[in-house]
Scaffold this motif. Structure first.
Motif, PDB file in Angstrom:
ATOM      1  N   LEU A   1       0.797  -1.199  -0.006  1.00 40.43           N
ATOM      2  CA  LEU A   1      -0.006  -0.056   0.078  1.00 40.43           C
ATOM      3  C   LEU A   1       0.778   1.256  -0.016  1.00 40.43           C
ATOM      4  O   LEU A   1       0.573   2.212  -0.811  1.00 40.43           O
ATOM      5  CB  LEU A   1      -1.022   0.037   1.385  1.00 40.43           C
ATOM      6  CG  LEU A   1      -1.971   1.005   1.173  1.00 40.43           C
ATOM      7  CD1 LEU A   1      -2.852   1.009   0.020  1.00 40.43           C
ATOM      8  CD2 LEU A   1      -2.921   1.137   2.530  1.00 40.43           C
ATOM      9  N   LEU A   2       1.871   1.342   0.844  1.00 41.77           N
ATOM     10  CA  LEU A   2       2.764   2.436   0.802  1.00 41.77           C
ATOM     11  C   LEU A   2       4.235   1.970   0.713  1.00 41.77           C
ATOM     12  O   LEU A   2       4.624   0.809   1.368  1.00 41.77           O
ATOM     13  CB  LEU A   2       2.528   2.968   2.242  1.00 41.77           C
ATOM     14  CG  LEU A   2       1.307   3.838   2.365  1.00 41.77           C
ATOM     15  CD1 LEU A   2       1.076   4.359   3.966  1.00 41.77           C
ATOM     16  CD2 LEU A   2       1.282   4.874   1.432  1.00 41.77           C
ATOM     17  N   SER A   3       5.244   2.563   0.156  1.00 40.36           N
ATOM     18  CA  SER A   3       6.568   2.181   0.184  1.00 40.36           C
ATOM     19  C   SER A   3       7.301   2.568   1.598  1.00 40.36           C
ATOM     20  O   SER A   3       6.567   3.584   2.439  1.00 40.36           O
ATOM     21  CB  SER A   3       7.175   3.076  -0.875  1.00 40.36           C
ATOM     22  OG  SER A   3       7.482   4.384  -0.436  1.00 40.36           O
ATOM     23  N   GLY A   4       8.246   2.237   1.695  1.00 43.70           N
ATOM     24  CA  GLY A   4       8.868   2.615   3.160  1.00 43.70           C
ATOM     25  C   GLY A   4       9.186   4.059   3.245  1.00 43.70           C
ATOM     26  O   GLY A   4       8.821   4.613   4.328  1.00 43.70           O
ATOM     27  N   ASP A   5       9.572   4.871   2.187  1.00 43.74           N
ATOM     28  CA  ASP A   5       9.805   6.488   2.011  1.00 43.74           C
ATOM     29  C   ASP A   5       8.183   7.010   2.524  1.00 43.74           C
ATOM     30  O   ASP A   5       8.250   7.905   3.305  1.00 43.74           O
ATOM     31  CB  ASP A   5      10.271   7.009   1.051  1.00 43.74           C
ATOM     32  CG  ASP A   5      11.758   6.605   0.854  1.00 43.74           C
ATOM     33  OD1 ASP A   5      12.492   6.363   1.876  1.00 43.74           O
ATOM     34  OD2 ASP A   5      12.120   6.554  -0.350  1.00 43.74           O
ATOM     35  N   GLU A   6       7.222   6.638   1.868  1.00 46.10           N
ATOM     36  CA  GLU A   6       5.795   7.024   1.988  1.00 46.10           C
ATOM     37  C   GLU A   6       5.329   6.950   3.369  1.00 46.10           C
ATOM     38  O   GLU A   6       4.817   7.879   4.215  1.00 46.10           O
ATOM     39  CB  GLU A   6       4.843   6.418   0.888  1.00 46.10           C
ATOM     40  CG  GLU A   6       5.207   6.919  -0.481  1.00 46.10           C
ATOM     41  CD  GLU A   6       4.526   5.934  -1.451  1.00 46.10           C
ATOM     42  OE1 GLU A   6       4.538   6.343  -2.705  1.00 46.10           O
ATOM     43  OE2 GLU A   6       4.031   4.959  -1.216  1.00 46.10           O
ATOM     44  N   THR A   7       5.751   5.706   3.975  1.00 44.68           N
ATOM     45  CA  THR A   7       5.241   5.575   5.257  1.00 44.68           C
ATOM     46  C   THR A   7       6.054   6.331   6.278  1.00 44.68           C
ATOM     47  O   THR A   7       5.397   6.930   7.164  1.00 44.68           O
ATOM     48  CB  THR A   7       5.693   3.907   5.761  1.00 44.68           C
ATOM     49  OG1 THR A   7       4.972   3.153   4.739  1.00 44.68           O
ATOM     50  CG2 THR A   7       5.118   3.662   6.958  1.00 44.68           C
ATOM     51  N   GLU A   8       7.442   6.513   5.912  1.00 43.46           N
ATOM     52  CA  GLU A   8       7.953   7.546   6.964  1.00 43.46           C
ATOM     53  C   GLU A   8       7.612   8.798   6.840  1.00 43.46           C
ATOM     54  O   GLU A   8       7.495   9.628   7.803  1.00 43.46           O
ATOM     55  CB  GLU A   8       9.570   7.333   6.310  1.00 43.46           C
ATOM     56  CG  GLU A   8      10.349   8.170   7.271  1.00 43.46           C
ATOM     57  CD  GLU A   8      12.205   7.975   6.849  1.00 43.46           C
ATOM     58  OE1 GLU A   8      12.603   9.128   6.589  1.00 43.46           O
ATOM     59  OE2 GLU A   8      12.437   6.914   6.831  1.00 43.46           O
TER      60      GLU A   8
END
Length: 86
Positions: free
Chosen positions: A12-19
Motif C-alpha cells: 500500500l505504501l513504500s518505506g519512504d511514503e510510510t516514513e
C-alpha cells in the motif's frame, strides 16, 4: 468487478511514503496541523492513500509513478519552522 480481498499492507505504501506519513502525523499530534506546509502534506497523503487503496480494491486505475513521486515530495519537502536547525 472490484476485488473483495483485503488490501495488501506490504504494498500500500513504500518505506519512504510510510516514513513521510509518520512524520506528518507526528507534526499534527504536536499541534502543528494549522501550518500551511502540514495542511498541504496532509492533502498529498490523503490523495496517495485514497488512490492506492482504491486501485488495490479494484475501484480505480493506479496512477503513474510520477504522480506518486510528486505526492511524496509534497509530504517530505516542507518547511518545519518549529524544528531547531543545526
Amino acid at each position: 468487478m472490484p476485488s473483495r480481498r483485503p488490501l495488501d499492507a506490504d504494498t500500500l505504501l513504500s518505506g519512504d511514503e510510510t516514513e513521510a506519513l509518520l512524520a506528518l502525523l507526528s507534526d499534527i499530534s504536536q499541534g502543528h496541523g494549522g501550518d500551511p506546509g502540514v495542511r498541504d502534506a496532509a492533502s498529498a497523503a490523503w490523495s496517495l492513500l485514497g488512490n492506492r487503496s482504491a486501485a488495490q480494491g479494484g475501484y480505480a486505475q493506479a496512477r503513474d509513478d510520477d504522480y506518486y513521486t510528486q505526492l511524496l515530495g509534497r509530504m517530505q519537502n516542507r518547511d518545519r519552522p518549529w524544528r531547531p536547525t543545526g
